[in-house]
Design an enzyme around this catalytic site. Structure first.
Site, PDB file in Angstrom:
ATOM      1  CG  ASP A  23      -1.843   1.144   1.300  1.00  0.00           C
ATOM      2  OD1 ASP A  23      -2.467   1.337   2.366  1.00  0.00           O
ATOM      3  OD2 ASP A  23      -1.948   1.874   0.299  1.00  0.00           O
ATOM      4  CB  SER A  24       3.828   1.865  -1.929  1.00  0.00           C
ATOM      5  OG  SER A  24       3.498   1.793  -3.318  1.00  0.00           O
ATOM      6  CB  THR A  25       3.783   7.032  -2.000  1.00  0.00           C
ATOM      7  OG1 THR A  25       5.043   6.430  -1.618  1.00  0.00           O
ATOM      8  CG2 THR A  25       3.165   7.702  -0.790  1.00  0.00           C
TER       9      THR A  25
HETATM   10  N1  SAM Z   1      -3.621   4.839  -0.506  1.00  0.00           N
HETATM   11  C1  SAM Z   1      -2.432   5.569  -0.839  1.00  0.00           C
HETATM   12  C2  SAM Z   1      -2.153   5.551  -2.300  1.00  0.00           C
HETATM   13  O1  SAM Z   1      -2.718   4.733  -3.014  1.00  0.00           O
HETATM   14  O2  SAM Z   1      -1.363   6.375  -2.730  1.00  0.00           O
HETATM   15  C3  SAM Z   1      -1.259   5.032  -0.077  1.00  0.00           C
HETATM   16  C4  SAM Z   1      -1.479   5.019   1.384  1.00  0.00           C
HETATM   17  S1  SAM Z   1      -0.172   5.161   2.455  1.00  0.00           S
HETATM   18  C5  SAM Z   1      -0.323   6.781   3.019  1.00  0.00           C
HETATM   19  C6  SAM Z   1       1.310   5.150   1.493  1.00  0.00           C
HETATM   20  C7  SAM Z   1       2.467   4.998   2.445  1.00  0.00           C
HETATM   21  O3  SAM Z   1       3.595   4.357   1.832  1.00  0.00           O
HETATM   22  C8  SAM Z   1       3.018   6.327   2.991  1.00  0.00           C
HETATM   23  O4  SAM Z   1       2.665   6.453   4.352  1.00  0.00           O
HETATM   24  C9  SAM Z   1       4.528   6.241   2.770  1.00  0.00           C
HETATM   25  O5  SAM Z   1       5.262   6.787   3.852  1.00  0.00           O
HETATM   26  C10 SAM Z   1       4.708   4.741   2.645  1.00  0.00           C
HETATM   27  N2  SAM Z   1       5.944   4.312   1.987  1.00  0.00           N
HETATM   28  C11 SAM Z   1       6.499   4.829   0.857  1.00  0.00           C
HETATM   29  N3  SAM Z   1       7.661   4.189   0.577  1.00  0.00           N
HETATM   30  C12 SAM Z   1       7.832   3.234   1.551  1.00  0.00           C
HETATM   31  C13 SAM Z   1       8.837   2.259   1.812  1.00  0.00           C
HETATM   32  N4  SAM Z   1       9.910   2.133   1.011  1.00  0.00           N
HETATM   33  N5  SAM Z   1       8.668   1.444   2.889  1.00  0.00           N
HETATM   34  C14 SAM Z   1       7.588   1.566   3.705  1.00  0.00           C
HETATM   35  N6  SAM Z   1       6.608   2.495   3.534  1.00  0.00           N
HETATM   36  C15 SAM Z   1       6.737   3.311   2.450  1.00  0.00           C
END
Ligand code: SAM
Length: 286
Positions: A159-161
């Site tokens: 569920d990443s960015t």
């Molecule tokens: N629903 C959202 C979307 O579709 O864009 C995504 C939800 S969530 C907020 C995305 C999360 O991924 C963020 O909190 C970000 O900090 C996290 N994230 C990005 N890269 C990451 C990584 N390498 N490891 C762990 N978390 C990561």
């Protein structure tokens, strides 16, 4: 109504999507990204990272239903789940609704996202404080998967960015190879798979799909309608070592869980994997 607007650029200098800002609740430059939380009269509280909407109170149910339930409908016996990213807690909340799931590991790189969502988005984030099966790790999902034991998980939910900034590494062949190794023999990987309409998003979808196809024998894509994402339609990838998401869906077994869902149902499960021709064309080039 305040005359303050949040705009998300869908196509630079050409297309943007706006939400009126009733209230600015939080802004912070974290070590990883620009974090902001606002309130809009229609979509409620919403959180953005680096100028992109991540979650809104009003339509988050759609995204979190569709990232979680299709996998459980294909393999209702899933017990060990890894969530990568998902800092707003919505994905963890949906996974935790299955009492038979024994372990939910969640690796979120940015602790500030978790803290802000616990404070301003309790509807998605409260599970992060009160779920005994949840093991929340503040760290890099890339590194975590690299070090995960073989076959440790039945399901990995990415569920990443988008593939820029901290999320970039989560769209690489080596990451997918590590996910493959960390998954059990009937493991399933679900990943945030962008969208196919605007050129840049379509390119990212194509790149992700071509990499996942290199690693997993079964790699499908499914779509869902989400009003606050670019073009209102977004996609997840469904990759598996063993199961075809449509041919092997166990609809009646999933229905026995008796979960009330506002978006997902086993009819829409099948429909979601039926793709428009232009999306098929994007994926065929992968
Ligand atoms: N629903 C959202 C979307 O579709 O864009 C995504 C939800 S969530 C907020 C995305 C999360 O991924 C963020 O909190 C970000 O900090 C996290 N994230 C990005 N890269 C990451 C990584 N390498 N490891 C762990 N978390 C990561």
């Amino acid at each position: 109504m305040a005359d303050l607007w949040f705009h998300e650029h869908h196509v630079l200098h050409s297309v943007k999507f706006g939400l009126n800002v009733e209230e600015i609740l939080h802004t912070e430059q974290t070590p990883f990204q620009q974090l902001a939380v606002y309130r809009n009269d229609t979509f409620g509280v919403f959180m953005t990272l680096d100028g992109f909407i991540q979650v809104t109170e009003r339509d988050e149910f759609i995204y979190h239903d569709m990232i979680c339930h299709p996998a459980l409908a294909v393999n209702p016996a899933i017990k060990k789940v890894l969530i990568i990213g998902g800092g707003d807690g919505g994905t963890a909340r949906e996974v935790a609704r299955y009492p038979h799931i024994q372990q939910i590991d969640m690796v979120e790189i940015d602790g500030a996202v978790v803290e802000a969502c616990k404070k301003y988005l309790p509807s998605t984030a409260s599970v992060l404080s009160n779920e005994p099966r949840l093991n929340l790790i503040i760290g890099d999902g890339l590194q975590f998967v690299k070090e995960a034991p073989d076959g440790a998980y039945d399901l990995i939910l990415v569920d990443s960015t988008d593939p820029a900034g901290p999320g970039e590494g989560l769209f690489t062949v080596s990451f997918y190879e590590n996910c493959y190794r960390a998954l059990a023999e009937d493991g399933i990987l679900i990943n945030q798979h962008e969208c196919a309409f605007h050129a840049l998003d379509a390119e990212q979808m194509q790149k992700a799909h071509s990499k996942i196809k290199k690693v997993f024998p079964i790699a499908k894509v499914y779509g869902f309608n989400i009003p606050t994402y670019a073009t209102g339609y977004w996609y997840f990838g469904f990759a598996s070592k063993k199961y075809d998401p449509v041919a092997h869906v166990k609809a009646s077994e999933w229905e026995k869980f008796g979960l009330t869902t506002k978006y997902y149902n086993t009819d829409i499960h099948t429909g979601a994997f039926a793709l428009p021709n232009y999306v098929k064309e994007v994926l065929a080039k992968a």
